[in-house]
Motif scaffolding. Sequence first.
Motif, PDB file in Angstrom:
ATOM      1  N   LEU A  91      44.426  44.967  34.032  1.00  0.00           N
ATOM      2  CA  LEU A  91      42.991  44.710  33.870  1.00  0.00           C
ATOM      3  C   LEU A  91      42.755  43.549  32.902  1.00  0.00           C
ATOM      4  O   LEU A  91      41.831  42.745  33.101  1.00  0.00           O
ATOM      5  CB  LEU A  91      42.287  45.975  33.384  1.00  0.00           C
ATOM      6  N   GLU A  92      43.581  43.441  31.869  1.00  0.00           N
ATOM      7  CA  GLU A  92      43.462  42.305  30.944  1.00  0.00           C
ATOM      8  C   GLU A  92      43.788  41.000  31.654  1.00  0.00           C
ATOM      9  O   GLU A  92      43.115  39.973  31.439  1.00  0.00           O
ATOM     10  CB  GLU A  92      44.396  42.508  29.753  1.00  0.00           C
ATOM     11  N   THR A  93      44.830  41.016  32.509  1.00  0.00           N
ATOM     12  CA  THR A  93      45.180  39.817  33.273  1.00  0.00           C
ATOM     13  C   THR A  93      44.032  39.398  34.175  1.00  0.00           C
ATOM     14  O   THR A  93      43.690  38.208  34.266  1.00  0.00           O
ATOM     15  CB  THR A  93      46.442  40.084  34.118  1.00  0.00           C
ATOM     16  N   ILE A  94      43.425  40.344  34.859  1.00  0.00           N
ATOM     17  CA  ILE A  94      42.305  40.036  35.754  1.00  0.00           C
ATOM     18  C   ILE A  94      41.155  39.425  34.975  1.00  0.00           C
ATOM     19  O   ILE A  94      40.538  38.436  35.413  1.00  0.00           O
ATOM     20  CB  ILE A  94      41.872  41.324  36.494  1.00  0.00           C
ATOM     21  N   ALA A  95      40.863  39.971  33.812  1.00  0.00           N
ATOM     22  CA  ALA A  95      39.787  39.417  32.986  1.00  0.00           C
ATOM     23  C   ALA A  95      40.137  38.006  32.515  1.00  0.00           C
ATOM     24  O   ALA A  95      39.271  37.106  32.513  1.00  0.00           O
ATOM     25  CB  ALA A  95      39.525  40.327  31.791  1.00  0.00           C
ATOM     26  N   ASP A  96      41.392  37.789  32.125  1.00  0.00           N
ATOM     27  CA  ASP A  96      41.802  36.476  31.616  1.00  0.00           C
ATOM     28  C   ASP A  96      41.715  35.399  32.699  1.00  0.00           C
ATOM     29  O   ASP A  96      41.194  34.306  32.452  1.00  0.00           O
ATOM     30  CB  ASP A  96      43.235  36.553  31.075  1.00  0.00           C
ATOM     31  N   VAL A  97      42.238  35.688  33.895  1.00  0.00           N
ATOM     32  CA  VAL A  97      42.196  34.664  34.941  1.00  0.00           C
ATOM     33  C   VAL A  97      40.775  34.480  35.455  1.00  0.00           C
ATOM     34  O   VAL A  97      40.370  33.363  35.813  1.00  0.00           O
ATOM     35  CB  VAL A  97      43.162  34.998  36.096  1.00  0.00           C
ATOM     36  N   GLY A  98      39.984  35.552  35.466  1.00  0.00           N
ATOM     37  CA  GLY A  98      38.591  35.435  35.887  1.00  0.00           C
ATOM     38  C   GLY A  98      37.776  34.557  34.959  1.00  0.00           C
ATOM     39  O   GLY A  98      36.835  33.890  35.400  1.00  0.00           O
ATOM     40  N   ALA A  99      38.134  34.555  33.683  1.00  0.00           N
ATOM     41  CA  ALA A  99      37.426  33.708  32.730  1.00  0.00           C
ATOM     42  C   ALA A  99      37.626  32.227  33.036  1.00  0.00           C
ATOM     43  O   ALA A  99      36.799  31.385  32.672  1.00  0.00           O
ATOM     44  CB  ALA A  99      37.902  34.010  31.312  1.00  0.00           C
ATOM     45  N   VAL A 100      38.719  31.903  33.736  1.00  0.00           N
ATOM     46  CA  VAL A 100      39.003  30.509  34.103  1.00  0.00           C
ATOM     47  C   VAL A 100      38.451  30.178  35.487  1.00  0.00           C
ATOM     48  O   VAL A 100      37.745  29.191  35.675  1.00  0.00           O
ATOM     49  CB  VAL A 100      40.524  30.239  34.071  1.00  0.00           C
ATOM     50  N   SER A 101      38.782  31.017  36.463  1.00  0.00           N
ATOM     51  CA  SER A 101      38.451  30.692  37.855  1.00  0.00           C
ATOM     52  C   SER A 101      37.113  31.262  38.315  1.00  0.00           C
ATOM     53  O   SER A 101      36.563  30.811  39.325  1.00  0.00           O
ATOM     54  CB  SER A 101      39.563  31.204  38.784  1.00  0.00           C
ATOM     55  N   GLY A 102      36.603  32.256  37.619  1.00  0.00           N
ATOM     56  CA  GLY A 102      35.355  32.887  38.051  1.00  0.00           C
ATOM     57  C   GLY A 102      35.583  33.882  39.158  1.00  0.00           C
ATOM     58  O   GLY A 102      35.287  35.069  39.031  1.00  0.00           O
ATOM     59  N   ASP A 103      36.140  33.427  40.276  1.00  0.00           N
ATOM     60  CA  ASP A 103      36.436  34.285  41.421  1.00  0.00           C
ATOM     61  C   ASP A 103      37.874  34.797  41.322  1.00  0.00           C
ATOM     62  O   ASP A 103      38.779  34.054  40.932  1.00  0.00           O
ATOM     63  CB  ASP A 103      36.285  33.512  42.734  1.00  0.00           C
ATOM     64  N   VAL A 104      38.073  36.059  41.717  1.00  0.00           N
ATOM     65  CA  VAL A 104      39.416  36.660  41.689  1.00  0.00           C
ATOM     66  C   VAL A 104      39.620  37.472  42.957  1.00  0.00           C
ATOM     67  O   VAL A 104      38.727  38.190  43.410  1.00  0.00           O
ATOM     68  CB  VAL A 104      39.612  37.570  40.451  1.00  0.00           C
ATOM     69  N   ARG A 105      40.828  37.359  43.516  1.00  0.00           N
ATOM     70  CA  ARG A 105      41.224  38.175  44.661  1.00  0.00           C
ATOM     71  C   ARG A 105      42.265  39.192  44.222  1.00  0.00           C
ATOM     72  O   ARG A 105      43.321  38.820  43.689  1.00  0.00           O
ATOM     73  CB  ARG A 105      41.775  37.288  45.777  1.00  0.00           C
ATOM     74  N   LEU A 106      41.974  40.453  44.422  1.00  0.00           N
ATOM     75  CA  LEU A 106      42.892  41.538  44.115  1.00  0.00           C
ATOM     76  C   LEU A 106      43.796  41.753  45.317  1.00  0.00           C
ATOM     77  O   LEU A 106      43.338  42.103  46.400  1.00  0.00           O
ATOM     78  CB  LEU A 106      42.116  42.813  43.786  1.00  0.00           C
ATOM     79  N   ASP A 107      45.086  41.552  45.109  1.00  0.00           N
ATOM     80  CA  ASP A 107      46.065  41.621  46.189  1.00  0.00           C
ATOM     81  C   ASP A 107      46.971  42.838  45.956  1.00  0.00           C
ATOM     82  O   ASP A 107      47.170  43.255  44.807  1.00  0.00           O
ATOM     83  CB  ASP A 107      46.891  40.335  46.192  1.00  0.00           C
ATOM     84  N   ASP A 108      47.508  43.399  47.036  1.00  0.00           N
ATOM     85  CA  ASP A 108      48.489  44.486  46.931  1.00  0.00           C
ATOM     86  C   ASP A 108      47.960  45.651  46.094  1.00  0.00           C
ATOM     87  O   ASP A 108      48.612  46.119  45.151  1.00  0.00           O
ATOM     88  CB  ASP A 108      49.803  43.963  46.329  1.00  0.00           C
ATOM     89  N   VAL A 109      46.793  46.116  46.440  1.00  0.00           N
ATOM     90  CA  VAL A 109      46.158  47.231  45.730  1.00  0.00           C
ATOM     91  C   VAL A 109      46.443  48.529  46.478  1.00  0.00           C
ATOM     92  O   VAL A 109      46.312  48.595  47.703  1.00  0.00           O
ATOM     93  CB  VAL A 109      44.641  47.010  45.617  1.00  0.00           C
ATOM     94  N   GLY A 110      46.825  49.579  45.734  1.00  0.00           N
ATOM     95  CA  GLY A 110      46.955  50.887  46.357  1.00  0.00           C
ATOM     96  C   GLY A 110      48.316  51.520  46.181  1.00  0.00           C
ATOM     97  O   GLY A 110      49.258  50.925  45.646  1.00  0.00           O
ATOM     98  N   PHE A 111      48.421  52.762  46.650  1.00  0.00           N
ATOM     99  CA  PHE A 111      49.696  53.474  46.680  1.00  0.00           C
ATOM    100  C   PHE A 111      50.561  52.913  47.806  1.00  0.00           C
ATOM    101  O   PHE A 111      50.046  52.373  48.785  1.00  0.00           O
ATOM    102  CB  PHE A 111      49.453  54.969  46.869  1.00  0.00           C
ATOM    103  N   PRO A 112      51.885  53.047  47.701  1.00  0.00           N
ATOM    104  CA  PRO A 112      52.777  52.405  48.680  1.00  0.00           C
ATOM    105  C   PRO A 112      52.646  52.943  50.099  1.00  0.00           C
ATOM    106  O   PRO A 112      52.525  52.174  51.049  1.00  0.00           O
ATOM    107  CB  PRO A 112      54.173  52.687  48.120  1.00  0.00           C
ATOM    108  N   ARG A 113      52.679  54.263  50.254  1.00  0.00           N
ATOM    109  CA  ARG A 113      52.633  54.923  51.553  1.00  0.00           C
ATOM    110  C   ARG A 113      52.080  56.336  51.350  1.00  0.00           C
ATOM    111  O   ARG A 113      51.905  56.773  50.207  1.00  0.00           O
ATOM    112  CB  ARG A 113      54.034  54.968  52.196  1.00  0.00           C
ATOM    113  N   PRO A 114      51.837  57.082  52.422  1.00  0.00           N
ATOM    114  CA  PRO A 114      51.242  58.414  52.263  1.00  0.00           C
ATOM    115  C   PRO A 114      52.043  59.368  51.378  1.00  0.00           C
ATOM    116  O   PRO A 114      51.466  60.255  50.743  1.00  0.00           O
ATOM    117  CB  PRO A 114      51.180  58.936  53.708  1.00  0.00           C
TER     118      PRO A 114
END
Length: 275
Positions: A91-114
């Motif tokens: 979450l800190e990384t997302i906030a840090d990069v968002g402060a630079v780029s404004g827009d952020v894409r969250l990739d590879d979110v979630g549990f691996p498999r059922p």
Amino acid sequence: MFGVVTRNPEEVEWPEFDRQFLEVKSVSGRTNEPVAEAVSMVSCHADNAIANANPDVVPVSDAGEPATRERRYFDWSYVCPTHPDYREGLLETIADVGAVSGDVRLDDVGFPRPEYCFCERCTRLFEESAFDDRFAWRENVITEFVAEATDRIPERSYLTVHPDPYPGHLVERSGIDLDALAEHVDEFVVPLYDMAYSTTYWVEIIASGFLDALATPFSVELYAPDIEIDDLIHAADVADAYAKDVLFGYDSSNARAAVRRMNAERNQGNVYGPE
């Protein structure tokens, strides 16, 4: 519109693309500095380097099988979405990069498999929760994470989802509830990757399914490396009929050639001035 997904910061300045996505944290653990001109892409629950260095962060099945890239079906190693230290740092990384780029894409979110995760922490958190159903609990874990992450994104938020629009599949597979996440996400991105695109009926089927499933806009991301230009253009034309935008991943030169040809073909029919 046509966009590009790249690991190379210099390519975000190429004028052929309407939108640029720069991978600032990849599944390998490789990082880039964010730039103001591109959407920052952050791999969230996939990280080979962290998983290798800290096996305790890796999700495990009820049989004790770790979700690492050495196992069948996994192209990368996963990180458990409930691991508190990793979650806080992410979450800190997302906030840090968002402060630079404004827009952020969250990739590879979630549990691996059922069948994941049955680590001691996940088992305890589920048993202490108000949920009787493990899939509903996992869905809540992921929705809460995305809500907290997007609260840290100053401008537009994107979320990559597995290319499976069939009702209930994403919830069961990884805890992704499209309706719940639509309240927090401005746009979904659906990667439809192939090594050739010699046939594209499946691109149409999946894109059409997401069009039916989503009220939120979505873009389709195509795989560009070593694809014949004609085949890549054909796949882009099919995807463009359903998606808000088409993105080309990981070969900006091939993508640029495709976009140039598509623009030239579209402009051939224009007439300027008196006939």
